[in-house]
Design a protein around this motif. Structure first.
Motif, PDB file in Angstrom:
ATOM      1  N   GLN A 140      -2.841  16.315 -17.652  1.00 30.98           N
ATOM      2  CA  GLN A 140      -2.051  16.020 -16.459  1.00 30.98           C
ATOM      3  C   GLN A 140      -0.730  16.780 -16.412  1.00 30.98           C
ATOM      4  N   SER A 141      -0.035  16.911 -17.518  1.00 33.29           N
ATOM      5  CA  SER A 141       1.216  17.674 -17.497  1.00 33.29           C
ATOM      6  C   SER A 141       0.954  19.128 -17.112  1.00 33.29           C
ATOM      7  N   SER A 145       2.210  20.858 -13.623  1.00 37.06           N
ATOM      8  CA  SER A 145       3.076  22.031 -13.777  1.00 37.06           C
ATOM      9  C   SER A 145       2.506  23.247 -13.065  1.00 37.06           C
ATOM     10  N   GLY A 280       4.261  22.657 -19.259  1.00 35.22           N
ATOM     11  CA  GLY A 280       3.217  21.676 -19.002  1.00 35.22           C
ATOM     12  C   GLY A 280       2.238  21.592 -20.158  1.00 35.22           C
ATOM     13  N   ALA A 283       3.972  19.766 -22.927  1.00 32.88           N
ATOM     14  CA  ALA A 283       4.081  18.321 -22.702  1.00 32.88           C
ATOM     15  C   ALA A 283       2.779  17.601 -23.002  1.00 32.88           C
ATOM     16  N   ASP A 284       1.638  18.252 -22.737  1.00 32.67           N
ATOM     17  CA  ASP A 284       0.360  17.619 -23.046  1.00 32.67           C
ATOM     18  C   ASP A 284       0.149  17.475 -24.544  1.00 32.67           C
ATOM     19  N   GLY A 288       5.719  13.866 -22.816  1.00 33.58           N
ATOM     20  CA  GLY A 288       6.582  14.187 -21.696  1.00 33.58           C
ATOM     21  C   GLY A 288       8.059  14.144 -22.010  1.00 33.58           C
ATOM     22  N   THR A 291       9.308  16.866 -24.373  1.00 33.43           N
ATOM     23  CA  THR A 291       9.421  18.152 -23.693  1.00 33.43           C
ATOM     24  C   THR A 291      10.626  18.179 -22.755  1.00 33.43           C
ATOM     25  N   VAL A 334       6.336  18.454 -15.588  1.00 33.24           N
ATOM     26  CA  VAL A 334       6.409  17.462 -16.670  1.00 33.24           C
ATOM     27  C   VAL A 334       6.949  16.146 -16.120  1.00 33.24           C
ATOM     28  N   ALA A 337       4.281  14.423 -13.807  1.00 32.12           N
ATOM     29  CA  ALA A 337       3.204  13.835 -14.607  1.00 32.12           C
ATOM     30  C   ALA A 337       3.672  12.551 -15.278  1.00 32.12           C
ATOM     31  N   ALA A 338       4.903  12.549 -15.796  1.00 29.65           N
ATOM     32  CA  ALA A 338       5.448  11.337 -16.411  1.00 29.65           C
ATOM     33  C   ALA A 338       5.601  10.226 -15.386  1.00 29.65           C
TER      34      ALA A 338
END
Length: 412
Positions: A140-141, A145, A280, A283-284, A288, A291, A334, A337-338
């Motif tokens: 998702q991150s 992104s 991104g 972050a995955d 999150g 990052t 990021v 997604a968070a």
């Protein structure tokens, strides 16, 4: 699954998230290029209208001011109309708005700027619902992104293609605006011809928009995780805008040519797109908030170093200025997604819209704050260095929230 903007239903294969991601990225490019179209053509349009080109600043402020309020009520709009239908509405706004801008009527141009803000404010909440629904959690991150990389890419499209159409090909700024409406019109037409959004949920709007907005804001501020994200959205959007708005004037002030400074600004935009995707991916793997802490620390460090920019070798100056764009613009995906992961079930659009109000606050306040700081110190390098505290504060808040979440999962 149909190849359209209508992407309802869960994906049945691991790679089916690519299609809605590609579509939402194209929508983001179309949205950004639409709201920046008049900016890219400002000198030509201003001469034709008999006003100064600096008036474009007021037009952009109107767009973001309207967008702030649109984000606030985006939750109820997305829940009522459904995300795919809101994307259609947004694209229709941009098509209509660009055609109205091309009329050259000042009053209509002001009204359309406010309407553009509505469309832009609805974009992220609606697209977040679609991406969150279809993207595997581990991607998702990255997905958010990639979609957000459409912002700098849209800026490049607007600032490269539209002036070429207006000046190099001699079409004029009004014809260029009409042609700028073709991409959003194409996406809108594709959506209307293929796919069926979910039925309208009429009961979602019964509570009232303003009461709903206040309730969602109370929910954001009462939750430590969401409250931290709200502050980060304000801080990091301010960093991004400062890095974008003053990356040309600072080197020119130190003796660079306008052409050289413009090339660095273009490199900064491209690194911004690449940086969003790279961060991104990070972050995955890292998480999150870890990052987001990294982003704040790097951005703060680069801003701090700009105080000594003139004493560095030319290649290092270019690397720092361009790198600032790559880092300061890399937080969006990021962050979104968070916001989606932390939303209550069925409230991704509402949670995202409520949080994005604070990013618009950062965008609106940042230029004035930096201008005030520059007025006090009279030096861009020192102004950037003082502004580095925004990045370091964001890093500290992100790190603190990461530690708080780690304590929550530890056994008692």
């Amino acid at each position: 699954m149909s190849d359209s903007l209508s992407t309802q239903g869960a994906p049945t294969a691991p790679n089916l998230w690519i299609r809605p991601l590609a579509l939402m990225t194209l929508v983001q490019i179309a949205a950004t290029s639409s709201i920046l179209a008049l900016t890219a053509l400002a000198p030509e349009a201003a001469e034709s209208l008999g006003i100064g080109a600096h008036w474009i600043g007021y037009q952009i402020s109107l767009v973001y001011f309207s967008g702030m309020f649109a984000s606030g009520f985006a939750g109820v709009v997305v829940e009522t109309l459904r995300a795919e239908r809101v994307i259609r509405l947004e694209l229709a706004i941009f098509v209509l708005g660009l055609l109205v801008l091309a009329t050259g009527q000042p009053v209509l141009m002001v009204l359309v700027s406010l309407l553009f803000g509505v469309g832009y404010g609805l974009n992220n909440p609606a697209s977040s619902v679609i991406l969150h629904r279809h993207t595997p959690p581990a991607r998702q991150s990255l997905a958010f992104s990639i979609k957000q990389s459409g912002m700098p890419l849209g800026a490049v499209v607007a600032h490269v293609l539209l002036p070429a159409l207006a000046v190099a090909l001699g079409l004029g700024w009004q014809s260029a605006l009409v042609l700028a409406a073709v991409p959003p019109a194409g996406l809108l037409l594709r959506s209307l011809l293929v796919g069926r959004p979910e039925p309208i949920r009429r009961g979602a709007a019964l509570e009232g928009i303003w009461r709903r907005m206040l309730r969602e804001q109370r929910a954001i501020l009462s939750n430590p995780r969401s409250r931290t994200l709200a502050i980060l959205g304000c801080l990091y959007s301010a960093l991004q805008l400062i890095a974008t708005a003053f990356i040309v004037v600072m080197p020119v002030d130190q003796g660079w040519t306008l052409v050289a400074a413009g090339r660095v600004a273009a490199a900064s935009q491209m690194l911004g797109a690449a940086g969003r995707i790279g961060l991104g991916v990070a972050a995955d793997h890292l998480g999150g908030f870890r990052t987001l802490a990294l982003i704040g620390g790097l951005a703060g460090s680069i801003l701090l170093s700009l105080f000594w920019l003139g004493s560095f070798p030319a290649p290092l100056q270019v690397a720092l200025l361009a790198g600032l764009g790559g880092v300061a613009s890399g937080w969006n995906g990021v962050f979104l997604a968070a916001a989606a992961r932390g939303a209550p079930k069925g409230k991704v659009g509402a949670n995202t819209g409520a949080l994005l109000v604070y990013t618009f606050v950062g965008v609106i306040l940042a230029p004035s704050c930096f201008a005030f700081i520059y007025g006090l110190v009279g030096d861009y390098g020192l102004g950037f260095s003082l502004f580095s505290g925004v990045g370091f504060l964001g890093a500290a808040l992100s790190w603190g929230q990461m530690r708080a979440q780690a304590r929550e999962v530890l056994p008692a």
